[in-house]
Design a protein around this motif. Structure first.
Motif, mmCIF file in Angstrom:
data_model
loop_
_atom_site.group_PDB
_atom_site.id
_atom_site.type_symbol
_atom_site.label_atom_id
_atom_site.label_comp_id
_atom_site.label_asym_id
_atom_site.label_seq_id
_atom_site.Cartn_x
_atom_site.Cartn_y
_atom_site.Cartn_z
ATOM 1 N N PHE A 185 -4.740 63.801 73.081
ATOM 2 C CA PHE A 185 -3.576 64.679 73.005
ATOM 3 C C PHE A 185 -2.940 64.579 71.623
ATOM 4 O O PHE A 185 -2.566 63.487 71.176
ATOM 5 N N VAL A 186 -2.790 65.734 70.953
ATOM 6 C CA VAL A 186 -2.399 65.730 69.547
ATOM 7 C C VAL A 186 -0.923 66.086 69.329
ATOM 8 O O VAL A 186 -0.555 66.662 68.309
ATOM 9 N N GLY A 187 -0.065 65.703 70.271
ATOM 10 C CA GLY A 187 1.366 65.778 70.042
ATOM 11 C C GLY A 187 2.052 66.995 70.617
ATOM 12 O O GLY A 187 1.438 68.023 70.893
ATOM 13 N N ASP A 188 3.370 66.869 70.785
ATOM 14 C CA ASP A 188 4.263 67.859 71.398
ATOM 15 C C ASP A 188 3.958 68.003 72.880
ATOM 16 O O ASP A 188 3.162 68.847 73.294
ATOM 17 N N LEU A 189 4.627 67.175 73.665
ATOM 18 C CA LEU A 189 4.355 67.090 75.099
ATOM 19 C C LEU A 189 5.193 68.088 75.893
ATOM 20 O O LEU A 189 4.726 69.150 76.278
ATOM 21 N N SER A 190 6.455 67.746 76.120
ATOM 22 C CA SER A 190 7.276 68.456 77.110
ATOM 23 C C SER A 190 8.072 69.627 76.551
ATOM 24 O O SER A 190 8.481 70.509 77.299
ATOM 25 N N TYR A 191 8.358 69.605 75.241
ATOM 26 C CA TYR A 191 9.276 70.566 74.617
ATOM 27 C C TYR A 191 10.659 70.505 75.279
ATOM 28 O O TYR A 191 11.406 71.476 75.279
ATOM 29 N N ALA A 192 11.002 69.336 75.784
ATOM 30 C CA ALA A 192 12.328 69.155 76.367
ATOM 31 C C ALA A 192 13.424 69.268 75.316
ATOM 32 O O ALA A 192 14.579 69.544 75.655
ATOM 33 N N ASP A 193 13.067 69.058 74.062
ATOM 34 C CA ASP A 193 14.081 69.126 73.014
ATOM 35 C C ASP A 193 14.578 70.545 72.764
ATOM 36 O O ASP A 193 15.527 70.748 72.004
ATOM 37 N N ARG A 194 13.969 71.528 73.393
ATOM 38 C CA ARG A 194 14.471 72.896 73.294
ATOM 39 C C ARG A 194 15.670 73.118 74.221
ATOM 40 O O ARG A 194 16.279 74.184 74.210
ATOM 41 N N TYR A 195 15.989 72.099 74.999
ATOM 42 C CA TYR A 195 17.157 72.149 75.887
ATOM 43 C C TYR A 195 18.290 71.317 75.281
ATOM 44 O O TYR A 195 18.121 70.686 74.236
ATOM 45 N N GLN A 196 19.411 71.299 75.953
ATOM 46 C CA GLN A 196 20.561 70.556 75.454
ATOM 47 C C GLN A 196 21.108 69.614 76.523
ATOM 48 O O GLN A 196 20.909 69.826 77.726
ATOM 49 N N TYR A 197 21.770 68.580 76.037
ATOM 50 C CA TYR A 197 22.508 67.653 76.889
ATOM 51 C C TYR A 197 21.605 67.087 77.997
ATOM 52 O O TYR A 197 20.485 66.686 77.715
ATOM 53 N N ASN A 198 22.065 67.057 79.228
ATOM 54 C CA ASN A 198 21.305 66.408 80.290
ATOM 55 C C ASN A 198 19.995 67.113 80.616
ATOM 56 O O ASN A 198 19.077 66.511 81.191
ATOM 57 N N ASP A 199 19.901 68.386 80.259
ATOM 58 C CA ASP A 199 18.681 69.130 80.570
ATOM 59 C C ASP A 199 17.475 68.621 79.783
ATOM 60 O O ASP A 199 16.333 68.868 80.180
ATOM 61 N N VAL A 200 17.731 67.914 78.680
ATOM 62 C CA VAL A 200 16.621 67.321 77.938
ATOM 63 C C VAL A 200 15.871 66.333 78.830
ATOM 64 O O VAL A 200 14.642 66.396 78.982
ATOM 65 N N GLY A 201 16.604 65.424 79.440
ATOM 66 C CA GLY A 201 15.984 64.449 80.332
ATOM 67 C C GLY A 201 15.349 65.090 81.552
ATOM 68 O O GLY A 201 14.264 64.691 81.996
ATOM 69 N N VAL A 202 16.005 66.095 82.101
ATOM 70 C CA VAL A 202 15.480 66.784 83.283
ATOM 71 C C VAL A 202 14.116 67.388 82.978
ATOM 72 O O VAL A 202 13.175 67.308 83.785
ATOM 73 N N ARG A 203 13.973 67.970 81.786
ATOM 74 C CA ARG A 203 12.706 68.604 81.442
ATOM 75 C C ARG A 203 11.608 67.602 81.068
ATOM 76 O O ARG A 203 10.426 67.922 81.100
#
Length: 477
Positions: A185-203
């Protein structure tokens, strides 16, 4: 003038010898949902049972493939960190105790993250394992690789920039039907960082549940990309890679690395080096020192295939992220050529591209070739940042297509590298054509070490000697 013309024709013919002339695919895919899968979709659902283990994933746990790291999350309470495993389904002879941690990100509190190192495994063996307790226990299996050997065959999948869209799901399901045994796997997994605040962890949680259908059953060899950095001063989050490092362990200590973001493993007949594009890598940095020593440890007599993973491509002809890999190229390309790396996989650019064998190691600002030139000792560079994330495809390639570029297309998909023996491997890039798995680019990869004339003659001589020694003696008069 004639000399320049002769050089140009020679250069062109060399590229032709490396394969067909560079191709920019004319394929244009129709629209397919490029939005994150809704939280209520069943592929993101929490498993049944109170505090049931979820987001299960495994990776190689040592240098040579005799160990795995099994990771999972319990959401309600700490629960058990035990892994019970054995050679028969439902019969678990060995119990190993793991570790437990959690973390906060803004006001999000992660579940309880369990990580268990299982060692002393037999090669080429199927193991069954169980995690969790009582009615919430869950059962999975995995297969260990063949013993490290120059002729061990093995099939890898290669995925990058996956995310959690419907395209991501298509890529994942097509990969699972490929018959490959583990993922590079060559990086960029969840793209959770496109969310904000608590939704980052949720994603991060939803991504873990999405990929569990594969990651619970075979090791994914992780590398980190820019979407794992998660540097958010406005949320008070300024420690890079916190979510990734908390959730996705790597066996970095086994290769004497000082950081989980760069490390190496040996698996079957391959020596795999994972680099970090977003950690210091120039001369005298820890990553530079480590890589210098790791290359010296590579033994092509035991692991003939030398593969490097990174996130940012060194050679890229897409407008997206063009030239971003130049600083790592200037730092490491000379080593890649010196040690005859077979292939380098990268992501970051949301499209597919394959290069010829080229290098630009002679250019030094004040002299030397100013452009990449054919180099039979150089790696092939392949960009597979096309897993399916919500940012969409990078559809604008630079025109004209550079001479070093062999094939490029802006589509979603995954790749496989099927190592046959010490000299040959079969490579495929598989396009997800609106839900269909289509092999679009493929070629035979010749090993850089054993494919050379000297090594090939040595191999043939040894093979002939072994055949003669094994043949019963018959007198002839």
């Amino acid at each position: 003038m004639l000399l320049c013309l002769f050089f140009s024709l020679s250069l062109f013919s060399t590229f032709i010898d490396n394969g067909s002339a560079g191709i920019t695919s004319a394929f244009v895919r129709t629209q397919f949902p490029s939005v994150d899968i809704p939280l209520e979709n069943e592929v993101l659902s929490v498993p049944n049972g109170y505090n049931a283990p979820q987001q299960v994933h495994i990776t190689q746990g040592d240098y040579d493939g005799e160990a795995v790291i099994i990771s999972w999350v319990t959401a309600d309470e700490p629960g058990s960190s035990e892994v019970r495993y054995g050679l028969s389904e439902g019969k678990y002879d060995v119990t190993v105790e793991g570790t437990l941690n959690n973390y906060t990100f803004y006001k999000y509190e992660s579940g309880y993250i369990h990580q268990c190192l299982v060692t002393g495994l037999q090669y080429d063996t199927k193991y069954y394992y169980e995690i969790g307790k009582g009615d919430s226990a869950r059962n999975f299996w995995f297969e260990t690789p063949p013993k490290v050997d120059p002729d061990a065959s093995y099939k890898f999948g290669i995925i990058g920039d996956l995310g959690q869209t419907y395209n991501s799901l298509s890529t994942l399901q097509h990969y699972m039907a490929s018959g490959a045994k583990s993922v590079l796997f060559v990086g960029d997994l969840s793209y959770a960082d496109r969310y904000q605040y608590n939704d980052v962890g949720v994603r991060w949680d939803t991504f873990g549940r999405l990929v569990e259908q594969s990651t619970a059953y075979q090791p994914w060899i992780w590398s980190a990309g820019n979407h794992e950095i998660e540097y958010f001063p406005y949320m008070g989050e300024v420690v890079p890679f916190r979510s990734f490092l908390s959730r996705y362990p790597t066996p970095y200590r086994a290769s004497k690395s000082s950081n989980p973001l760069w490390y190496a493993i040996r698996r079957a007949s391959a020596h795999i080096i994972v680099l970090s594009s977003y950690s210091p890598f120039v001369k005298y940095t820890p990553q530079w020192h480590w890589l210098k020593q790791e290359f010296k440890k590579v033994n092509r007599e035991k692991t003939p295939w030398l593969i490097v993973l990174m996130h940012v491509p060194i050679y890229n002809s897409n407008e997206a992220h063009f030239m971003e890999g130049e600083s790592m190229r200037s730092s490491y390309e000379r080593w890649f050529v010196k040690y005859k790396v077979d292939v380098i996989f990268a992501g970051h650019v949301h499209a597919y591209e394959r290069s010829y064998r080229i290098s630009n190691i002679h250019y030094n600002v004040s002299g030397g070739d100013a452009y990449p030139v054919p180099d039979k000792k150089a790696p092939i560079y392949i960009t597979v940042g096309d897993g399916g994330n919500s940012e969409g495809l990078a559809s604008k390639f630079r025109d004209p297509q550079p001479e070093y570029s062999a094939f490029r297309e802006a589509s979603y998909g995954h790749s496989t590298l099927d190592i046959k023996n010490r000299t040959h491997a079969i490579y495929h890039w598989n396009r997800n054509d609106d839900g269909n798995n289509i092999t679009t680019d493929s070629f035979t990869l010749h090993n850089q070490y054993w494919g050379s004339g000297l090594r090939r003659r040595k191999l043939n001589k040894n093979h002939l000697n072994s055949v003669i020694s094994e043949r019963p003696f018959t007198a002839r008069f």
